[in-house]
Scaffold this motif. Structure first.
Motif, mmCIF file in Angstrom:
data_model
loop_
_atom_site.group_PDB
_atom_site.id
_atom_site.type_symbol
_atom_site.label_atom_id
_atom_site.label_comp_id
_atom_site.label_asym_id
_atom_site.label_seq_id
_atom_site.Cartn_x
_atom_site.Cartn_y
_atom_site.Cartn_z
ATOM 1 N N LEU A 68 34.270 57.488 10.037
ATOM 2 C CA LEU A 68 35.506 56.875 10.488
ATOM 3 C C LEU A 68 35.894 55.647 9.659
ATOM 4 N N PHE A 69 34.902 54.902 9.175
ATOM 5 C CA PHE A 69 35.242 53.739 8.362
ATOM 6 C C PHE A 69 35.617 54.129 6.934
ATOM 7 N N LEU A 116 28.574 62.875 10.839
ATOM 8 C CA LEU A 116 29.552 62.744 9.756
ATOM 9 C C LEU A 116 30.603 63.850 9.851
ATOM 10 N N ALA A 117 30.129 65.086 10.039
ATOM 11 C CA ALA A 117 31.043 66.221 10.125
ATOM 12 C C ALA A 117 31.953 66.107 11.346
ATOM 13 N N ILE A 118 31.372 65.734 12.490
ATOM 14 C CA ILE A 118 32.160 65.637 13.718
ATOM 15 C C ILE A 118 33.155 64.489 13.638
ATOM 16 N N GLY A 119 32.719 63.357 13.071
ATOM 17 C CA GLY A 119 33.611 62.205 12.973
ATOM 18 C C GLY A 119 34.851 62.488 12.165
ATOM 19 N N VAL A 120 34.682 63.064 10.984
ATOM 20 C CA VAL A 120 35.832 63.379 10.131
ATOM 21 C C VAL A 120 36.578 64.593 10.668
ATOM 22 N N GLY A 121 35.818 65.604 11.084
ATOM 23 C CA GLY A 121 36.439 66.851 11.512
ATOM 24 C C GLY A 121 37.280 66.704 12.762
ATOM 25 N N ALA A 122 36.803 65.934 13.731
ATOM 26 C CA ALA A 122 37.570 65.756 14.965
ATOM 27 C C ALA A 122 38.879 65.024 14.699
ATOM 28 N N ALA A 123 38.829 63.971 13.888
ATOM 29 C CA ALA A 123 40.054 63.244 13.556
ATOM 30 C C ALA A 123 41.028 64.144 12.798
ATOM 31 N N ALA A 344 46.139 59.880 11.862
ATOM 32 C CA ALA A 344 44.698 60.090 11.689
ATOM 33 C C ALA A 344 43.943 58.762 11.729
ATOM 34 N N GLU A 345 44.547 57.729 11.192
ATOM 35 C CA GLU A 345 43.918 56.402 11.187
ATOM 36 C C GLU A 345 43.748 55.867 12.606
ATOM 37 N N VAL A 346 44.814 55.989 13.418
ATOM 38 C CA VAL A 346 44.749 55.517 14.798
ATOM 39 C C VAL A 346 43.800 56.389 15.620
ATOM 40 N N LEU A 347 43.871 57.703 15.404
ATOM 41 C CA LEU A 347 42.957 58.601 16.108
ATOM 42 C C LEU A 347 41.503 58.304 15.746
ATOM 43 N N SER A 348 41.264 57.902 14.514
ATOM 44 C CA SER A 348 39.905 57.546 14.111
ATOM 45 C C SER A 348 39.412 56.327 14.883
ATOM 46 N N ALA A 349 40.305 55.350 15.086
ATOM 47 C CA ALA A 349 39.937 54.178 15.887
ATOM 48 C C ALA A 349 39.615 54.596 17.322
ATOM 49 N N TYR A 350 40.420 55.490 17.859
ATOM 50 C CA TYR A 350 40.179 55.997 19.207
ATOM 51 C C TYR A 350 38.853 56.757 19.281
ATOM 52 N N LEU A 351 38.617 57.626 18.294
ATOM 53 C CA LEU A 351 37.379 58.403 18.286
ATOM 54 C C LEU A 351 36.157 57.515 18.094
ATOM 55 N N LEU A 352 36.325 56.402 17.406
ATOM 56 C CA LEU A 352 35.222 55.450 17.268
ATOM 57 C C LEU A 352 34.810 54.925 18.642
ATOM 58 N N CYS A 353 35.789 54.649 19.485
ATOM 59 C CA CYS A 353 35.491 54.236 20.859
ATOM 60 C C CYS A 353 34.779 55.364 21.615
ATOM 61 N N CYS A 354 35.264 56.589 21.409
ATOM 62 C CA CYS A 354 34.654 57.741 22.075
ATOM 63 C C CYS A 354 33.191 57.890 21.684
ATOM 64 N N TYR A 355 32.920 57.853 20.390
ATOM 65 C CA TYR A 355 31.562 58.105 19.916
ATOM 66 C C TYR A 355 30.620 56.954 20.231
ATOM 67 N N GLY A 356 31.147 55.734 20.179
ATOM 68 C CA GLY A 356 30.316 54.604 20.567
ATOM 69 C C GLY A 356 29.899 54.717 22.027
#
Length: 404
Positions: A68-69, A116-123, A344-356
């Motif tokens: 995500l980063f 890694l795959a899930i982080g990029v792939g989900a976004a 995708a950038e905003v969704l990545s921030a959201y997914l970061l919250c999800c995964y954390g």
């Protein structure tokens, strides 16, 4: 002449492409839960502690953070299709590492690669679904993404549990099947139309500067769905990481098929809730999920105290509905506030919250369990989630009042 604009419009209206993106998302998420029923088997095979196994589960947050980063918005530049194919390749590497694991260290590496795959792939897949849905109202796209996510999680853990219980070589068979599924998905994705109009092809033109974030004018509105995501995915992570050991320690049940079925019930109940309530507004959906969290957690604790499988089944269904509404509502809110060019950038921030939320609280519960026992750790976990739900409700309500 078939211009770039007309081609782009045709792509957005292509239902086959939308289905392909949905399949991609489901397959990606299925890979995140196939290991869940296998944790007790790994624990016995490698002779490691429950904390070590929980750390293996949580290691994918390392892959998520890197994804995500460094790559949170790469599909906005390089295109959804190319990035999806690369994601599937990384997922294949992770699957092979699990398949041939002979030492606990390989489990950590495999889980990080999976993250890694899930982080990029989900976004990427979530943004692709939003792209392919023509309407400016992204509610349908959000519901579809949420439902496919939950279905993928449910199918992955259910099939894995059944194979671990009844198939030969329980630590191998499921990964062979999943590797074949990844290959089939790659073939489907390769034939799917691109939605990024001018994707970058030269690696030197890609910007990998971390830009996981939210535009300044949307940050306040982002807080409530972000906190909701943390609380929702913390409960999902608790089930995915610790449910098998909860069944074993509190109910003396050591069945991979049963643990897989219980976790699958969580996700299946959530998927049904999402599909059955298409007309609920995003914020209302999110609030319902938050209000349902405290009774869900209370019922779960009661099931543990009573050692009752029937109560656990009821608690799991209610938890599934609560987490599904929280996830769907918060995702819809994020899709609503995200500018298209930065989705995708905003969704990545959201997914970061999800995964954390999905990883870190589960580790905390496992560590606390060693000090004060499973029940005491779970009580503290439930209390923290109730506080988070209250915070999200208060902030969301205030935002709603300001909007009016």
């Amino acid at each position: 002449m078939f211009t770039t604009r007309s081609w782009h419009q045709a792509t957005l209206g292509n239902p086959a492409s939308l289905c392909a993106a949905a399949v991609l998302l489901g397959v990606i998420y299925a890979g995140s839960t196939i290991v869940t029923p296998l944790y007790p088997l790994y624990q016995r095979t490698f002779g490691v502690s429950e904390v070590t196994i929980t750390l293996v589960y949580a290691t994918y947050v390392i892959g998520n953070l890197g994804a995500l980063f460094a790559f949170g918005r790469i599909s906005d530049q390089a295109g959804r299709r190319l990035v999806s194919l690369l994601v599937l390749a990384v997922g294949g590497v992770s699957t092979l590492l699990f398949l041939f694991a002979e030492h606990p260290a390989m489990l950590f590496i495999a889980r990080a690669a999976s993250g890694l795959a899930i982080g990029v792939g989900a976004a990427t897949a979530t943004a692709w679904i939003a792209d392919l849905h023509r309407s400016a109202d992204k509610a349908f796209a959000s519901r579809l993404a949420a439902a496919v996510n939950l279905i993928g999680l449910a199918v992955g853990v259910l099939v894995s549990g059944l194979l671990a219980q009844f198939a030969p070589q329980p630590l191998r068979t499921v990964y062979v099947i999943y590797a074949v599924l990844l290959l089939v998905t790659a073939a489907v994705v390769a034939r799917t139309r691109e939605t990024v109009e001018s994707p970058v092809r030269a690696s030197g033109q890609l910007s990998l500067k971390p830009r996981v974030g939210v535009p300044a004018n949307a940050r306040v509105a982002f807080i409530a769905p972000a906190v909701t995501a943390v609380a929702t995915f913390a409960l999902l992570g608790f089930y995915a990481a610790l449910a098998p050991n909860l069944l074993a320690s509190s109910m003396r049940m050591h069945s991979p098929a049963l643990s897989g079925a219980v976790v699958a019930e969580l996700f299946a109940a959530g998927a049904i809730a999402v599909v059955a309530t298409p007309m609920l507004a995003p914020k209302i959906t999110m609030f319902i999920g938050l209000w349902l969290l405290p009774p869900s957690l209370g019922l779960l604790l009661w099931a543990q105290i009573a050692g009752s499988l029937a109560l656990l089944i009821a608690a799991t269904a209610l938890c599934g509905i609560a987490t599904a509404f929280g996830f769907r509502g918060s995702l819809q809110e994020v899709n609503r506030i995200a500018p298209p060019e930065r989705r995708a950038e905003v969704l990545s921030a959201y997914l970061l919250c999800c995964y954390g939320g999905n990883s870190l609280p589960a580790v905390g519960v496992a560590l606390l369990s060693r000090q004060i026992g499973h029940l005491g750790a779970n009580v503290i976990f439930a209390a923290v989630l109730v506080v988070l739900a209250a915070i999200a409700l208060v902030i969301g309500a205030r935002q709603g009042q300001k909007a009016h």
